[in-house]
Design a protein around this motif. Structure first.
Motif, short mmCIF file in Angstrom:
data_model
loop_
_atom_site.label_atom_id
_atom_site.label_comp_id
_atom_site.label_asym_id
_atom_site.label_seq_id
_atom_site.Cartn_x
_atom_site.Cartn_y
_atom_site.Cartn_z
N GLN A 1 18.54 -10.14 6.82
CA GLN A 1 18.47 -9.35 8.04
C GLN A 1 19.31 -9.95 9.17
OE1 GLN A 1 14.56 -8.19 9.30
NE2 GLN A 1 13.86 -7.71 7.24
N CYS B 1 11.42 -3.87 8.15
CA CYS B 1 11.28 -3.41 6.77
C CYS B 1 9.89 -3.77 6.26
CB CYS B 1 12.35 -4.06 5.89
SG CYS B 1 12.59 -3.19 4.31
N ASN C 1 19.81 -1.05 7.54
CA ASN C 1 19.19 -0.93 6.22
C ASN C 1 18.43 0.38 6.15
OD1 ASN C 1 17.07 -1.60 7.85
ND2 ASN C 1 16.41 -3.37 6.69
N LEU D 1 14.58 -12.49 5.94
CA LEU D 1 15.31 -12.46 7.19
C LEU D 1 16.58 -13.31 7.12
CD1 LEU D 1 12.48 -11.36 8.04
CD2 LEU D 1 12.91 -12.40 10.28
N MET E 1 16.15 -3.80 12.02
CA MET E 1 16.09 -4.28 10.65
C MET E 1 14.66 -4.35 10.12
SD MET E 1 19.23 -4.63 9.88
CE MET E 1 19.15 -5.54 8.34
#
Length: 248
Positions: free
Chosen positions: A65, A46, A17, A54, A44
């Protein structure tokens, strides 16, 4: 602090991402852990993530995620939950009320104040953590899941100038931090995940300490109440110790 979600080996060194949208750093604890342990990493992490992101997705138009883990995954690390119950957000807003300038004025006049205790839905957080662990188990049955709790931010009593909050506000938010750590650890243990108790390990390294593992408000820059470089290193080291006896 949003989520931290790392996996390896066997997945390749990639990011799935947007680092820019997620305000991801190359010095987070998953990144440091992967470099130190020589693991391939899918990062992942963020900023601003809540637990449902998630396993359900929806943050910044992204999917869940957990989509990046699979049968080859051997290690998953997670730190999440503070945004679900307004922990870091309320600390920041409380501090910003005392800030000069336009932003401080807007917060003082428009913000309704921190969440009431009853509105901090720890029961929902507990359920959603269970959903995350279940989703990982289904996708990666051989993976070791390690949950690192949020590090201690506030001193055991009182406050300090770096926090920019009152002693009463610190006491109220300390209760939130205590409960967040307890709920996270309990949910992880029920799922047979390993718990790295950074809330306990960092007790002497709060934001007001001589050797802080988290920043305060006035010295926090763009990421107040987040781990310092010393804090991310300490977390990576603690996780390495926790998994040292495992064959990864």
């Amino acid at each position: 602090m949003g989520s931290s979600f790392a996996a390896g080996p066997g997945l390749g060194a990639l990011q799935d991402n947007s680092p820019l949208m997620c305000a991801r750093t190359i010095d987070s604890y998953p990144q440091k852990l992967a470099r130190a342990a020589r693991l391939s990493l899918v990062d992942m992490s963020c900023g601003g993530a809540v637990t449902s992101h998630l396993y359900h997705g929806g943050q910044l138009f992204q999917g869940p995620q957990v989509r990046v883990v699979g049968p080859a995954t051997r290690l998953v690390t997670i730190t999440v939950g503070g945004n679900d119950i307004g922990y870091i957000g309320d600390l920041s807003m409380l501090a910003s009320r005392r800030s000069p300038g336009v932003y401080g004025w807007l917060v003082r006049h428009l913000w309704v104040g921190p969440k009431a205790w009853a509105d901090r839905d720890f029961a929902r957080l507990d359920r959603e953590l269970g959903e995350v662990f279940g989703a990982i188990r289904r996708r990666s049955p051989a993976a070791r899941i390690v949950v690192a709790t949020y590090p201690t931010i506030l001193p055991p009593a009182g406050t300090c100038a770096l926090l920019s909050i009152s002693a009463a506000e610190a006491q109220a938010m300390r209760r939130v931090g205590d409960r967040l750590a307890a709920v996270t650890a309990a949910a992880a243990r029920r799922a047979r995940a390993a718990v790295v108790d950074m809330y306990g390990l960092a007790a002497a390294h709060h934001a007001c300490s001589a050797e802080p593992w988290v920043s305060g408000w006035t010295n926090g820059g763009i990421a107040p109440f987040h781990p310092t470089q010393a804090g991310t290193t300490a977390t990576a080291d603690a996780i390495r110790r926790a998994i040292a006896h495992q064959q990864l």
